[in-house]
Scaffold this motif. Structure first.
Motif, mmCIF file in Angstrom:
data_model
loop_
_atom_site.group_PDB
_atom_site.id
_atom_site.type_symbol
_atom_site.label_atom_id
_atom_site.label_comp_id
_atom_site.label_asym_id
_atom_site.label_seq_id
_atom_site.Cartn_x
_atom_site.Cartn_y
_atom_site.Cartn_z
ATOM 1 N N LYS A 24 -30.789 42.815 63.959
ATOM 2 C CA LYS A 24 -29.923 42.780 65.236
ATOM 3 C C LYS A 24 -30.766 42.815 66.433
ATOM 4 C CE LYS A 24 -25.623 44.065 62.909
ATOM 5 N NZ LYS A 24 -25.927 43.895 61.621
ATOM 6 N N SER A 25 -31.954 43.569 66.415
ATOM 7 C CA SER A 25 -32.710 43.813 67.497
ATOM 8 C C SER A 25 -33.408 42.618 68.185
ATOM 9 C CB SER A 25 -33.652 45.075 67.130
ATOM 10 O OG SER A 25 -34.311 44.682 66.356
ATOM 11 N N GLY A 26 -33.332 41.445 67.677
ATOM 12 C CA GLY A 26 -34.065 40.324 68.196
ATOM 13 C C GLY A 26 -35.398 40.061 67.752
ATOM 14 N N ILE A 27 -35.755 39.088 67.843
ATOM 15 C CA ILE A 27 -37.311 38.510 67.560
ATOM 16 C C ILE A 27 -37.971 38.329 69.045
ATOM 17 C CG2 ILE A 27 -38.433 36.846 66.590
ATOM 18 C CD1 ILE A 27 -35.585 36.522 65.130
ATOM 19 N N GLY A 28 -39.037 39.204 69.506
ATOM 20 C CA GLY A 28 -39.751 38.864 70.435
ATOM 21 C C GLY A 28 -40.723 37.772 70.340
ATOM 22 N N PHE A 29 -40.867 36.905 71.321
ATOM 23 C CA PHE A 29 -41.610 35.750 71.418
ATOM 24 C C PHE A 29 -42.113 35.215 72.845
ATOM 25 C CE2 PHE A 29 -39.326 31.908 72.727
ATOM 26 C CZ PHE A 29 -38.066 32.601 72.854
ATOM 27 N N ARG A 30 -43.268 34.643 72.954
ATOM 28 C CA ARG A 30 -43.733 34.263 74.110
ATOM 29 C C ARG A 30 -44.192 32.892 74.293
ATOM 30 N NH1 ARG A 30 -45.483 38.509 77.272
ATOM 31 N NH2 ARG A 30 -47.257 36.947 78.070
ATOM 32 N N ALA A 31 -42.951 32.057 74.629
ATOM 33 C CA ALA A 31 -43.006 30.637 74.851
ATOM 34 C C ALA A 31 -42.124 30.349 75.914
ATOM 35 C CB ALA A 31 -42.999 29.954 73.352
ATOM 36 N N GLY A 32 -42.522 29.061 76.469
ATOM 37 C CA GLY A 32 -42.048 28.711 77.583
ATOM 38 C C GLY A 32 -41.899 29.760 78.789
ATOM 39 N N SER A 33 -40.887 29.661 79.731
ATOM 40 C CA SER A 33 -40.990 30.800 80.921
ATOM 41 C C SER A 33 -40.813 31.957 80.468
ATOM 42 C CB SER A 33 -39.740 30.286 81.721
ATOM 43 O OG SER A 33 -39.799 31.076 82.867
ATOM 44 N N LEU A 34 -41.839 32.785 80.789
ATOM 45 C CA LEU A 34 -41.860 34.358 80.277
ATOM 46 C C LEU A 34 -41.210 35.339 81.341
ATOM 47 C CD1 LEU A 34 -45.777 34.502 79.344
ATOM 48 C CD2 LEU A 34 -43.790 33.694 77.935
ATOM 49 N N LYS A 35 -39.990 35.415 81.214
ATOM 50 C CA LYS A 35 -39.121 36.191 81.986
ATOM 51 C C LYS A 35 -38.053 36.984 81.205
ATOM 52 C CE LYS A 35 -38.769 32.615 85.586
ATOM 53 N NZ LYS A 35 -37.715 31.552 86.163
ATOM 54 N N GLN A 36 -38.306 37.647 80.224
ATOM 55 C CA GLN A 36 -37.764 38.485 79.503
ATOM 56 C C GLN A 36 -36.222 37.881 79.473
ATOM 57 O OE1 GLN A 36 -39.114 41.808 81.640
ATOM 58 N NE2 GLN A 36 -38.096 43.073 79.920
ATOM 59 N N ILE A 37 -36.310 36.593 78.839
ATOM 60 C CA ILE A 37 -35.045 35.832 78.750
ATOM 61 C C ILE A 37 -34.525 35.995 77.199
ATOM 62 C CG2 ILE A 37 -34.060 33.487 78.640
ATOM 63 C CD1 ILE A 37 -36.140 32.631 80.615
ATOM 64 N N SER A 38 -33.167 36.296 77.051
ATOM 65 C CA SER A 38 -32.517 36.180 75.781
ATOM 66 C C SER A 38 -31.952 35.020 75.363
ATOM 67 C CB SER A 38 -31.351 37.397 75.757
ATOM 68 O OG SER A 38 -32.012 38.817 76.135
ATOM 69 N N TYR A 39 -32.391 34.588 74.144
ATOM 70 C CA TYR A 39 -31.810 33.275 73.634
ATOM 71 C C TYR A 39 -31.142 33.553 72.432
ATOM 72 C CZ TYR A 39 -35.496 31.044 76.545
ATOM 73 O OH TYR A 39 -36.038 30.497 77.649
#
Ligand SMILES: [Zn+2]
Length: 122
Positions: A24-39
């Motif tokens: 539930k805590s999400g998967i951190g990734f670094r692609a596209g715009s790096l703005k701490q976006i939630s997807y």
């Protein structure tokens, strides 16, 4: 998790490969715009702004990259000494849409957010 600034998060139904608990805590990734976006799965990856990874959107908007998650289940065998081991996930972006995520084993002892495809970018 000691993520670098700007790391995005994908919230998905991925299950811990060790205990089957839904993460539930999400998967951190670094692609596209790096703005701490939630997807969520099915959403379009943003390429807005100048701080993007890779620096240029790949042709067709197709990308595979490694993300990281931790199991939320305190009884999971990945929890040792009050901290869970970090697990890897493969995130697939097709035509700019975040289309798939699954547990993955790549370089388990590193936190490097590798881009798997295309192969010639970092
Ligand atoms: Zn687990």
């Amino acid at each position: 998790m000691g993520m670098e600034t700007g790391t995005n998060t994908l919230y998905s139904e991925v299950k811990c490969p060790h205990c089957g608990y839904a993460v539930k805590s999400g998967i951190g990734f670094r692609a596209g715009s790096l703005k701490q976006i939630s997807y969520k799965l099915g959403e379009k990856l943003s390429w807005d702004g100048t701080k993007c990874r890779p620096a240029q959107r790949p042709p067709g908007g197709n990308l595979k990259t490694v993300g990281y998650f931790e199991c939320d289940n305190l009884d999971c065998p990945t929890w040792q000494d009050c901290y869970p081991e970090v697990q890897e996930a493969l995130i697939t972006i097709q035509a700019d849409i975040i289309s798939d995520v699954k547990p993955f084993i790549h370089r388990p002892n590193e936190l490097v957010f590798d881009i798997i495809e295309p192969k010639d970018v970092t």
